[in-house]
Write a protein that holds these residues in place. Structure first.
Motif, PDB file in Angstrom:
ATOM      1  N   SER A 172       0.803  -1.216   0.000  1.00  0.00           N
ATOM      2  CA  SER A 172       0.000   0.000   0.000  1.00  0.00           C
ATOM      3  C   SER A 172       0.838   1.270   0.000  1.00  0.00           C
ATOM      4  CB  SER A 172      -0.908   0.020   1.244  1.00  0.00           C
ATOM      5  OG  SER A 172      -0.128  -0.027   2.424  1.00  0.00           O
ATOM      6  N   ARG A 173       2.162   1.133  -0.020  1.00  0.00           N
ATOM      7  CA  ARG A 173       3.035   2.310  -0.007  1.00  0.00           C
ATOM      8  C   ARG A 173       3.941   2.261  -1.230  1.00  0.00           C
ATOM      9  NH1 ARG A 173       4.283   5.970   3.858  1.00  0.00           N
ATOM     10  NH2 ARG A 173       6.259   7.105   3.682  1.00  0.00           N
ATOM     11  N   SER A 202      -6.023  15.858   0.586  1.00  0.00           N
ATOM     12  CA  SER A 202      -5.209  14.645   0.704  1.00  0.00           C
ATOM     13  C   SER A 202      -6.076  13.413   0.477  1.00  0.00           C
ATOM     14  CB  SER A 202      -4.555  14.578   2.082  1.00  0.00           C
ATOM     15  OG  SER A 202      -3.628  15.625   2.252  1.00  0.00           O
ATOM     16  N   ARG A 203      -7.236  13.397   1.098  1.00  0.00           N
ATOM     17  CA  ARG A 203      -8.143  12.260   0.904  1.00  0.00           C
ATOM     18  C   ARG A 203      -8.562  12.144  -0.557  1.00  0.00           C
ATOM     19  NH1 ARG A 203     -12.010  13.246   6.219  1.00  0.00           N
ATOM     20  NH2 ARG A 203     -10.538  12.454   7.772  1.00  0.00           N
ATOM     21  N   TYR A 230      -6.789  13.063  -3.130  1.00  0.00           N
ATOM     22  CA  TYR A 230      -5.615  12.546  -3.855  1.00  0.00           C
ATOM     23  C   TYR A 230      -5.450  11.052  -3.619  1.00  0.00           C
ATOM     24  CZ  TYR A 230      -0.665  12.206  -5.227  1.00  0.00           C
ATOM     25  OH  TYR A 230       0.534  11.867  -5.811  1.00  0.00           O
ATOM     26  N   TRP A 231      -5.634  10.604  -2.382  1.00  0.00           N
ATOM     27  CA  TRP A 231      -5.534   9.171  -2.103  1.00  0.00           C
ATOM     28  C   TRP A 231      -6.603   8.402  -2.872  1.00  0.00           C
ATOM     29  CZ3 TRP A 231      -5.611  10.525   3.780  1.00  0.00           C
ATOM     30  CH2 TRP A 231      -4.379  11.079   4.129  1.00  0.00           C
ATOM     31  N   ASP A 232      -7.812   8.953  -2.890  1.00  0.00           N
ATOM     32  CA  ASP A 232      -8.896   8.279  -3.603  1.00  0.00           C
ATOM     33  C   ASP A 232      -8.591   8.208  -5.096  1.00  0.00           C
ATOM     34  OD1 ASP A 232     -11.840   7.357  -3.673  1.00  0.00           O
ATOM     35  OD2 ASP A 232     -11.838   9.026  -5.094  1.00  0.00           O
ATOM     36  N   THR A 240      -5.656   8.172  -6.550  1.00  0.00           N
ATOM     37  CA  THR A 240      -4.473   7.370  -6.897  1.00  0.00           C
ATOM     38  C   THR A 240      -4.559   5.934  -6.408  1.00  0.00           C
ATOM     39  OG1 THR A 240      -3.324   8.130  -4.885  1.00  0.00           O
ATOM     40  CG2 THR A 240      -2.968   9.385  -6.910  1.00  0.00           C
ATOM     41  N   ASP A 241      -5.576   5.606  -5.620  1.00  0.00           N
ATOM     42  CA  ASP A 241      -5.697   4.258  -5.069  1.00  0.00           C
ATOM     43  C   ASP A 241      -5.766   3.219  -6.186  1.00  0.00           C
ATOM     44  OD1 ASP A 241      -6.178   2.181  -3.176  1.00  0.00           O
ATOM     45  OD2 ASP A 241      -8.308   2.297  -3.661  1.00  0.00           O
ATOM     46  N   ALA A 261      -1.501   6.812  -3.008  1.00  0.00           N
ATOM     47  CA  ALA A 261      -1.995   5.762  -2.110  1.00  0.00           C
ATOM     48  C   ALA A 261      -2.018   4.416  -2.815  1.00  0.00           C
ATOM     49  CB  ALA A 261      -3.390   6.125  -1.608  1.00  0.00           C
TER      50      ALA A 261
END
Length: 654
Positions: free
Chosen positions: A33-34, A109-110, A112-114, A116-117, A140
């Motif tokens: 996940s990283r 940030s959330r 961006y994570w969503d 790029t997940d 993410a």
């Protein structure tokens, strides 16, 4: 698929070991996940950025979802980077338009994570200074790759996912090979001792070797030994660092215009510039600027890759020294003033094209001698919006530069077109800073109307960041200043606008009773001065506030008036929003049959404007109406259409 890496440089040598380590790390990476992080570090001029580009080009097939690039120096202000804006730039590359960007760092940030997940991306971060600037930009997804370039090691990156790749200057053998690739010159064989001296002066830095090679091409008849004797003498007499001698040699070969532009570029209010911006700085016409840019690029003193030209950090410092030694304060001040006034004029022209005629306080800036105007493509509002976004760093930089120069009227005047840009591209941190500087300039200019306008604008920036107390303080001060204005139509409009801003703030806080009172007061003020548009806008906003309070009959009356008035005046956006709000009121009254055509009208208008944000909002409400009427299939279809827009535009998963 987005791809933001420039074309390959013509010559590249060495770095085989670093590339092999990078490729091995990529092939062995098992992160769940990283993402893996390749951290390139080294002195300025060692070729970190070019190696980062090379790695991205080579590995792009393993990461089919795209290659993103962010240069943190483009976003750096007073040494610090606003991470929220860096995230906004990356999200924009992922097709998230300004209106869809979340406001706060946490929410962005959330988002961006969503976005790029689960994706296989390369994110290239250039000119990082600390790990704290990098960590929030990590996608993410363990299937993504991050490549970071920095002058020094970033010790705080997690060791388990970061591979450090320090770059030393080139060894003499590799430096010689690079020099031979850059310039095919018999002197490199005929004068081996002079070549050795040239390598010593370049200190193994590819950037210096590139300039030296280009300089040799321009002086093919000059023996290298003679050149080295001149450089060594200069080094002894003036105590310059070794690499400075190479930059000085290139600078001395320039003609008058190119040398002047080189000295002036450090004054430019942004990190990169276009040919039009260079012409504004030089002040000798577009043709002279184009010739000067060509000369600087040929001499290796500019990086011309990409759509915009930049001066690398090492060369920027050198150009500043040349300016202090060869230029004068009058030359620098004239150029900086010219750049500020040119940007103000272009921004005002873009504002008029993007927003149409509206109440503005600053007088239109006149043409700037020697600095031709920008041509906005086909003259469409979208052309102006694109220019404002492309030049936003220079525009915000112009605000600060204007204040430093004491150009107070120009400083706050820039705040008006920046307001238009902010509404569609909410870069909160830099906008808050610029509006704060504009307030200071308005105070120094002793211009109360400008102070009212700038404080009101800053208030919105604050409340969109959830800083309600700060927003309230700005509006309190704006209203106190507005009370001191005269009784003319413009001043009364300004006073009414402060009340409208205050009403919107109350609404954001959920205090709809106070919001309704403010909108009613502003509406009366506009009616008293016969400001038809102000009355229309106040009617619409009051209708929305009363709907929120449950006063549906009165809300229906006002929203119907607002819709009819907007249609009569050709204000399509207000008409569509009033129709949407009216449909919601009718739906709550159980009048679904009357609400349906209003939703359809609002939907058609949103699509005609290309307003995806409004389209998705209408689709969601329309789906609820269909659900209430038992039309489950239609409701599902409408929600699916809304979700498709939200996913395409990058709305974070709720």
């Amino acid at each position: 698929m987005v791809y933001q890496v420039p074309p390959e440089t013509a010559h590249f040598v060495d770095r085989e070991e670093e590339q092999a380590r990078a490729f091995r790390a990529v092939s062995e990476w098992k992160g769940a996940s990283r993402p893996l992080c390749l951290a390139l570090s080294g002195l300025g001029g060692t070729g970190k950025t070019e190696l980062a580009y090379r790695l991205a080009r080579t590995l792009r097939d393993r990461y089919p979802d795209g290659v993103l690039h962010v240069d943190l120096d483009d976003l750096r202000r007073d040494g610090a980077v606003e991470v929220t804006d860096a995230l906004g730039q990356l999200l924009a590359a992922l097709d998230v338009e300004g209106r869809w960007l979340d406001r706060t760092l946490r929410d962005r940030s959330r988002q961006y994570w969503d976005r790029t997940d689960g994706r296989r991306l390369i994110v290239l971060i250039d000119n990082a200074r600390t790990a704290a600037e990098v960590v929030p930009l990590l996608p993410a997804s363990g299937d993504s790759l991050v490549i970071v370039a920095s002058h020094g090691p970033l010790y705080d990156l997690e060791s388990g996912s970061a591979v450090e790749l320090p770059l030393a200057p080139l060894a003499d053998r590799d430096a010689t090979e690079l020099l031979r690739l850059i310039v095919d010159d018999p002197r490199l064989v005929e004068e081996p001792e002079a070549v050795g001296g040239l390598l010593r002066l370049c200190s193994g830095l590819p950037a210096a070797l590139l300039v030296a090679g280009r300089w040799m091409r321009r002086h093919r008849r000059r023996p290298l030994a003679r050149l080295l004797a001149e450089l060594d003498a200069q080094l002894t007499d003036r105590g310059l660092p070794m690499i400075e001698a190479v930059w000085d040699a290139a600078y001395r070969s320039l003609d008058e215009n190119a040398a002047l532009l080189y000295r002036l570029v450090p004054l430019f209010p942004g990190g990169s510039f276009t040919a039009e911006g260079a012409a504004a700085l030089l002040g000798r016409g577009r043709e002279a600027a184009d010739d000067a840019l060509d000369a600087l690029e040929t001499a290796g003193l500019l990086d011309p890759r990409g759509q915009r030209t930049r001066l690398p950090d090492l060369l920027r410092a050198h150009a500043e020294r040349r300016s202090r030694e060869d230029g004068d304060e009058e030359e620098r001040r004239a150029a900086a003033t010219r750049a500020v006034r040119w940007y103000l004029r272009q921004a005002q022209r873009a504002d008029l094209l993007a927003a149409g005629p509206r109440l503005t306080l600053a007088a239109p800036a006149g043409p700037v001698p020697g600095a031709p105007d920008v041509e906005f493509g086909e003259g469409r509002p979208s052309d102006a919006h694109r220019w404002l976004e492309a030049e936003r760093h220079a525009l915000h930089g112009s605000v600060a530069l204007a204040l430093r120069l004491g150009l107070h009227a120009e400083c706050w005047a820039l705040g008006e077109p920046l307001w238009t840009h902010f509404l569609d591209h909410p870069h909160h941190a830099e906008t808050a800073e610029s509006f704060g500087l504009a307030i200071e300039a308005a105070q120094r200019d002793e211009n109360p109307p400008a102070l009212v306008r700038m404080r009101s604008q800053l208030a919105r920036v604050h409340w969109e960041r959830g800083e309600f107390d700060e927003a309230s303080e700005q509006l309190t001060q704006a209203q106190a200043t507005a009370a001191l204005l005269g009784d003319g139509e413009r001043d009364r409009k300004l006073a009414a606008s402060v009340v409208e801003f205050r009403g919107t703030l109350h609404g954001r806080r959920g205090d709809w009773q106070s919001a309704a009172a403010d909108f009613a007061e502003a509406r009366r003020a506009h009616r008293a001065i016969d400001n038809a548009y102000g009355v229309l806008l106040g009617t619409y906003r009051l209708g929305e506030a009363l709907a929120a309070l449950g006063e549906l009959d009165r809300a229906e009356e006002l929203l119907a008036q607002a819709r009819a008035g907007a249609e009569e005046r050709g204000r399509e956006r207000i008409a569509a929003r009033a129709a949407f709000a009216l449909a919601g009121v009718l739906r709550r009254q159980g009048r679904a049959a009357e609400a349906r055509p209003l939703y359809e009208a609002a939907l058609a208008a949103a699509r005609a404007r290309g307003a995806d944000w409004d389209e998705a909002r209408v689709l969601r409400a329309y789906a609820d109406l269909a659900e209430e009427q038992g039309e489950r299939a239609e409701a599902a279809q409408l929600r699916a259409a809304a979700q498709a827009i939200e996913e395409r535009r990058g709305a974070a998963a709720g």
